[in-house]
Design a protein around this motif. Structure first.
Motif, PDB file in Angstrom:
ATOM      1  N   ARG A 146       0.821  -1.215   0.000  1.00 43.64           N
ATOM      2  CA  ARG A 146       0.000   0.000   0.000  1.00 43.64           C
ATOM      3  C   ARG A 146       0.854   1.263   0.000  1.00 43.64           C
ATOM      4  O   ARG A 146       0.361   2.351  -0.344  1.00 43.64           O
ATOM      5  CB  ARG A 146      -0.937   0.011   1.209  1.00 43.64           C
ATOM      6  N   GLU A 147       2.125   1.126   0.369  1.00 42.28           N
ATOM      7  CA  GLU A 147       3.009   2.288   0.409  1.00 42.28           C
ATOM      8  C   GLU A 147       3.701   2.549  -0.919  1.00 42.28           C
ATOM      9  O   GLU A 147       4.441   3.527  -1.045  1.00 42.28           O
ATOM     10  CB  GLU A 147       4.033   2.120   1.531  1.00 42.28           C
ATOM     11  N   ILE A 148       3.485   1.709  -1.909  1.00 43.16           N
ATOM     12  CA  ILE A 148       4.017   1.977  -3.243  1.00 43.16           C
ATOM     13  C   ILE A 148       3.267   3.183  -3.807  1.00 43.16           C
ATOM     14  O   ILE A 148       2.040   3.214  -3.827  1.00 43.16           O
ATOM     15  CB  ILE A 148       3.834   0.768  -4.172  1.00 43.16           C
ATOM     16  N   GLY A 149       3.995   4.169  -4.260  1.00 46.36           N
ATOM     17  CA  GLY A 149       3.357   5.360  -4.796  1.00 46.36           C
ATOM     18  C   GLY A 149       2.809   5.146  -6.197  1.00 46.36           C
ATOM     19  O   GLY A 149       2.821   4.032  -6.739  1.00 46.36           O
ATOM     20  N   ASP A 150       2.342   6.211  -6.782  1.00 48.08           N
ATOM     21  CA  ASP A 150       1.821   6.181  -8.146  1.00 48.08           C
ATOM     22  C   ASP A 150       2.983   6.012  -9.122  1.00 48.08           C
ATOM     23  O   ASP A 150       3.896   6.838  -9.167  1.00 48.08           O
ATOM     24  CB  ASP A 150       1.079   7.486  -8.428  1.00 48.08           C
ATOM     25  N   LEU A 151       2.959   4.941  -9.892  1.00 49.41           N
ATOM     26  CA  LEU A 151       4.023   4.649 -10.847  1.00 49.41           C
ATOM     27  C   LEU A 151       3.581   4.930 -12.286  1.00 49.41           C
ATOM     28  O   LEU A 151       4.198   4.450 -13.231  1.00 49.41           O
ATOM     29  CB  LEU A 151       4.471   3.190 -10.716  1.00 49.41           C
ATOM     30  N   GLY A 152       2.524   5.692 -12.442  1.00 47.51           N
ATOM     31  CA  GLY A 152       2.067   6.052 -13.779  1.00 47.51           C
ATOM     32  C   GLY A 152       3.176   6.736 -14.571  1.00 47.51           C
ATOM     33  O   GLY A 152       3.877   7.606 -14.056  1.00 47.51           O
ATOM     34  N   GLY A 153       3.361   6.323 -15.826  1.00 41.89           N
ATOM     35  CA  GLY A 153       4.412   6.875 -16.666  1.00 41.89           C
ATOM     36  C   GLY A 153       5.752   6.206 -16.514  1.00 41.89           C
ATOM     37  O   GLY A 153       6.690   6.502 -17.273  1.00 41.89           O
ATOM     38  N   VAL A 169       4.684  -2.500 -17.321  1.00 40.88           N
ATOM     39  CA  VAL A 169       5.572  -3.579 -16.906  1.00 40.88           C
ATOM     40  C   VAL A 169       5.850  -4.522 -18.076  1.00 40.88           C
ATOM     41  O   VAL A 169       4.920  -5.038 -18.704  1.00 40.88           O
ATOM     42  CB  VAL A 169       4.980  -4.374 -15.731  1.00 40.88           C
ATOM     43  N   VAL A 170       7.121  -4.714 -18.343  1.00 38.01           N
ATOM     44  CA  VAL A 170       7.565  -5.706 -19.317  1.00 38.01           C
ATOM     45  C   VAL A 170       7.953  -6.950 -18.534  1.00 38.01           C
ATOM     46  O   VAL A 170       8.958  -6.965 -17.819  1.00 38.01           O
ATOM     47  CB  VAL A 170       8.763  -5.201 -20.144  1.00 38.01           C
ATOM     48  N   MET A 171       7.152  -7.985 -18.635  1.00 40.42           N
ATOM     49  CA  MET A 171       7.415  -9.251 -17.952  1.00 40.42           C
ATOM     50  C   MET A 171       8.178 -10.160 -18.905  1.00 40.42           C
ATOM     51  O   MET A 171       7.755 -10.372 -20.042  1.00 40.42           O
ATOM     52  CB  MET A 171       6.101  -9.915 -17.539  1.00 40.42           C
ATOM     53  N   THR A 172       9.304 -10.700 -18.451  1.00 37.80           N
ATOM     54  CA  THR A 172      10.074 -11.592 -19.313  1.00 37.80           C
ATOM     55  C   THR A 172       9.952 -13.031 -18.828  1.00 37.80           C
ATOM     56  O   THR A 172       9.866 -13.304 -17.630  1.00 37.80           O
ATOM     57  CB  THR A 172      11.560 -11.203 -19.368  1.00 37.80           C
ATOM     58  N   PRO A 187      -7.820  -3.762 -17.472  1.00 39.12           N
ATOM     59  CA  PRO A 187      -6.904  -3.037 -18.367  1.00 39.12           C
ATOM     60  C   PRO A 187      -5.677  -2.511 -17.615  1.00 39.12           C
ATOM     61  O   PRO A 187      -5.792  -1.644 -16.750  1.00 39.12           O
ATOM     62  CB  PRO A 187      -7.762  -1.877 -18.888  1.00 39.12           C
ATOM     63  N   VAL A 188      -4.532  -3.073 -17.904  1.00 38.46           N
ATOM     64  CA  VAL A 188      -3.269  -2.605 -17.331  1.00 38.46           C
ATOM     65  C   VAL A 188      -2.254  -2.503 -18.455  1.00 38.46           C
ATOM     66  O   VAL A 188      -2.431  -3.073 -19.533  1.00 38.46           O
ATOM     67  CB  VAL A 188      -2.739  -3.564 -16.230  1.00 38.46           C
ATOM     68  N   SER A 189      -1.183  -1.769 -18.196  1.00 38.21           N
ATOM     69  CA  SER A 189      -0.152  -1.551 -19.210  1.00 38.21           C
ATOM     70  C   SER A 189       0.892  -2.656 -19.101  1.00 38.21           C
ATOM     71  O   SER A 189       1.947  -2.506 -18.488  1.00 38.21           O
ATOM     72  CB  SER A 189       0.485  -0.171 -19.026  1.00 38.21           C
ATOM     73  N   LEU A 217       2.127  -3.283 -11.633  1.00 37.22           N
ATOM     74  CA  LEU A 217       1.002  -2.988 -12.525  1.00 37.22           C
ATOM     75  C   LEU A 217      -0.113  -2.279 -11.778  1.00 37.22           C
ATOM     76  O   LEU A 217      -0.697  -1.302 -12.266  1.00 37.22           O
ATOM     77  CB  LEU A 217       0.473  -4.279 -13.147  1.00 37.22           C
ATOM     78  N   LYS A 218      -0.431  -2.748 -10.582  1.00 34.72           N
ATOM     79  CA  LYS A 218      -1.499  -2.127  -9.786  1.00 34.72           C
ATOM     80  C   LYS A 218      -1.155  -0.682  -9.436  1.00 34.72           C
ATOM     81  O   LYS A 218      -2.058   0.142  -9.243  1.00 34.72           O
ATOM     82  CB  LYS A 218      -1.745  -2.952  -8.519  1.00 34.72           C
TER      83      LYS A 218
END
Length: 314
Positions: free
Chosen positions: A10-17, A44-47, A67-69, A38-39
């Protein structure tokens, strides 16, 4: 940094962009790390190594999160040509890389070689990620505030470097010794990369994490014999879930108070489990002499030169 042992996703900030790469992302820690990023809004590029695994991971997260990037790309860290192709493909699609999570790995396997002839654990866990990071270094250096997070293990404590016998070519191979060496190499690389970032004036950070004990499936092969199956149940009783085990990686990747060279692990007894905090690695991992030797040997073996980081403190 605050050493409190209460950190959660929950402490992960906004990672948009933000753009992130997570290696070995089809299951276990990599899958959970990818899900959390992703949330938080990151691209995120998953390998993973196969199309089947890529398709399954993409479907699972898309079905759960909507819908996620999300992007999946093939990468085999035991194959330098696969790593080179991945680097070229990523360059063709992206001009920034805010977060590289060097997560993938193998654990205590029988003696075998990578396609390039390296001892498999050092070849996959260290040399593969060394080559990958090097192929992406121009984009990392061009992305202000980029982070490289490399996954180590408590096993680094039993690792030892022997540069005249780096691949256990004299017949001394044991799965345990090779795994410990690869995890020690991960930390030597982490700290040396941070020194080189600083010496070259690159606005990037190199940090490390370890999950403690987590039931990721990484060690399932150690219990293949039927008579060991009951022991497996006992060993895995009460250890962390992959989601819990991913938290040190996530804190290393996103905590705004982290600094280069930080190492995150669980807060509990013997660092087996618990909320992620800054922890200490052993003296061997801080040997600048060994770090320099390993860097030089890694460049020679992989053929990958860190042209953006030619300046070193050594």
């Amino acid at each position: 940094m605050n050493a409190r042992a209460t950190w959660t996703e929950r402490e992960i900030g906004d990672l948009g962009g933000k753009v992130a790469i997570v290696t070995g992302a089809n299951s276990g820690l990599g899958f959970e790390t990818s899900r959390a990023l992703l949330k938080a809004g990151a691209h995120v590029v998953m390998t993973m190594r196969t199309t089947e695994k890529a398709d399954a991971a993409h479907k699972a997260l898309s079905d759960e999160l909507g819908p996620v990037s999300l992007e999946t790309m093939l990468l085999d860290l035991a194959d330098l040509e696969s790593i080179r192709r991945f680097g070229e493909m990523f360059h063709g699609k992206h001009s920034q890389l805010d977060l590289l999570v060097n997560n993938a790995g193998i654990m205590m396997t029988d003696a075998q070689l990578t396609i390039d002839g390296f001892e498999s654990q050092l070849g996959t866990n260290h040399l593969g990620h060394f080559a990958l990071t090097g192929h992406l270094m121009d984009i990392i250096a061009a992305t202000p505030g980029a982070r490289v997070v490399t996954l180590s293990s408590l096993a680094h404590r039993w690792g030892f470097m022997e540069f005249g016998n780096l691949m256990f070519q004299n017949g001394s191979y044991t799965p345990r010794a090779a795994y410990g060496r690869s995890k020690l190499a991960n930390l030597l690389f982490t700290y040396e990369l941070q020194r080189r970032f600083e010496a070259a004036g690159v606005d990037a950070m190199s940090v490390a994490a370890h999950p403690g004990t987590a039931g990721t499936g990484l060690a399932d092969h150690l219990f293949n014999r039927w008579y060991l199956q009951p022991l497996k149940s006992l060993v895995f009783l009460g250890i962390q879930t992959p989601k819990q085990g991913s938290r040190p990686s996530l804190r290393a990747a996103t905590d705004p108070t982290a600094v280069g060279g930080d190492f995150f692990g669980p807060s509990g007894r013997k660092e087996y489990r618990g909320a992620p905090v800054r922890v200490a690695s052993n003296a061997a991992s801080h040997s600048e002499i060994d770090a320099t030797k390993l860097w030089t040997e890694s460049e020679r073996l992989t053929g990958v030169k860190y042209e953006n980081l030619r300046t070193s403190t050594k």
